[in-house]
Design a protein around this motif. Structure first.
Motif, mmCIF file in Angstrom:
data_model
loop_
_atom_site.group_PDB
_atom_site.id
_atom_site.type_symbol
_atom_site.label_atom_id
_atom_site.label_comp_id
_atom_site.label_asym_id
_atom_site.label_seq_id
_atom_site.Cartn_x
_atom_site.Cartn_y
_atom_site.Cartn_z
ATOM 1 N N ALA A 26 0.834 -1.205 0.000
ATOM 2 C CA ALA A 26 0.000 0.000 0.000
ATOM 3 C C ALA A 26 0.868 1.254 0.000
ATOM 4 C CB ALA A 26 -0.940 -0.009 1.199
ATOM 5 N N ARG A 27 1.865 1.279 0.848
ATOM 6 C CA ARG A 27 2.743 2.448 0.933
ATOM 7 C C ARG A 27 3.413 2.704 -0.422
ATOM 8 N NH1 ARG A 27 6.212 1.502 5.569
ATOM 9 N NH2 ARG A 27 4.421 2.204 6.744
ATOM 10 N N GLY A 28 3.930 1.662 -1.046
ATOM 11 C CA GLY A 28 4.584 1.796 -2.341
ATOM 12 C C GLY A 28 3.640 2.239 -3.442
ATOM 13 N N ALA A 29 2.363 1.873 -3.319
ATOM 14 C CA ALA A 29 1.364 2.228 -4.327
ATOM 15 C C ALA A 29 0.707 3.578 -4.043
ATOM 16 C CB ALA A 29 0.293 1.139 -4.408
ATOM 17 N N GLY A 30 1.027 4.163 -2.891
ATOM 18 C CA GLY A 30 0.482 5.476 -2.562
ATOM 19 C C GLY A 30 -0.926 5.466 -2.015
ATOM 20 N N SER A 32 -3.500 3.880 1.455
ATOM 21 C CA SER A 32 -3.395 3.425 2.841
ATOM 22 C C SER A 32 -3.543 1.909 2.921
ATOM 23 C CB SER A 32 -4.479 4.088 3.703
ATOM 24 O OG SER A 32 -5.759 3.559 3.389
ATOM 25 N N ALA A 33 -2.980 1.335 3.970
ATOM 26 C CA ALA A 33 -3.125 -0.105 4.190
ATOM 27 C C ALA A 33 -4.594 -0.452 4.408
ATOM 28 C CB ALA A 33 -2.280 -0.554 5.385
ATOM 29 N N GLY A 34 -5.340 0.436 5.027
ATOM 30 C CA GLY A 34 -6.768 0.204 5.235
ATOM 31 C C GLY A 34 -7.530 0.131 3.916
ATOM 32 N N HIS A 35 -7.144 0.982 2.980
ATOM 33 C CA HIS A 35 -7.800 0.961 1.657
ATOM 34 C C HIS A 35 -7.482 -0.358 0.953
ATOM 35 C CE1 HIS A 35 -9.707 2.720 -1.846
ATOM 36 N NE2 HIS A 35 -8.682 2.323 -2.585
ATOM 37 N N LEU A 36 -6.221 -0.801 0.996
ATOM 38 C CA LEU A 36 -5.862 -2.079 0.384
ATOM 39 C C LEU A 36 -6.611 -3.220 1.065
ATOM 40 C CD1 LEU A 36 -4.327 -3.855 -1.578
ATOM 41 C CD2 LEU A 36 -2.348 -3.740 -0.032
ATOM 42 N N ASN A 37 -6.751 -3.154 2.372
ATOM 43 C CA ASN A 37 -7.489 -4.180 3.098
ATOM 44 C C ASN A 37 -8.940 -4.242 2.630
ATOM 45 O OD1 ASN A 37 -9.304 -4.919 5.625
ATOM 46 N ND2 ASN A 37 -7.331 -5.938 5.858
ATOM 47 N N GLU A 52 -3.354 -0.008 -11.296
ATOM 48 C CA GLU A 52 -2.063 0.098 -11.981
ATOM 49 C C GLU A 52 -0.926 0.298 -10.995
ATOM 50 O OE1 GLU A 52 -2.810 3.266 -14.757
ATOM 51 O OE2 GLU A 52 -3.659 1.889 -16.249
ATOM 52 N N ALA A 53 -1.135 1.134 -9.977
ATOM 53 C CA ALA A 53 -0.099 1.374 -8.968
ATOM 54 C C ALA A 53 0.189 0.104 -8.169
ATOM 55 C CB ALA A 53 -0.527 2.508 -8.037
ATOM 56 N N LEU A 54 -0.863 -0.624 -7.807
ATOM 57 C CA LEU A 54 -0.669 -1.870 -7.064
ATOM 58 C C LEU A 54 0.060 -2.907 -7.914
ATOM 59 C CD1 LEU A 54 -4.142 -2.039 -5.302
ATOM 60 C CD2 LEU A 54 -1.921 -1.800 -4.155
#
Length: 82
Positions: A26-30, A32-37, A52-54
């Motif tokens: 998440a950090r690398g993709a810009g 939040s970890a909560g959003h990725l979760n 695309e960022a992920l």
């Protein structure tokens, strides 16, 4: 299976195969970890830019991620039971 869940499953499968945490990716993709979760849990659909960022962060082409999302069971080596 709903499409948003498929994207979440595909992202989780690839992330786990890369042995990366949600926080790191998440950090690398810009995002939040909560959003990725929420994406991995099927509660949110990633925007094109987020997907695309992920994928960039996971070193996988979006087209390959889409194939995994079409059939996550196959990616895991699990045959669907009819």
């Amino acid at each position: 299976m709903r499409q948003k869940q498929r994207w979440g499953d595909a992202l989780r499968i690839v992330r786990a195969a890369r042995k990366q945490t949600q926080v790191t990716i998440a950090r690398g993709a810009g995002i939040s970890a909560g959003h990725l979760n929420m994406i991995e849990g099927g509660h949110r659909v990633p925007s094109t830019a987020t997907l695309e960022a992920l994928c960039d962060e996971l070193w996988i082409p979006v087209a390959m991620m889409a194939r995994i999302a079409e059939n996550p069971e196959k990616a895991l080596g699990i045959e669907a039971v009819a």
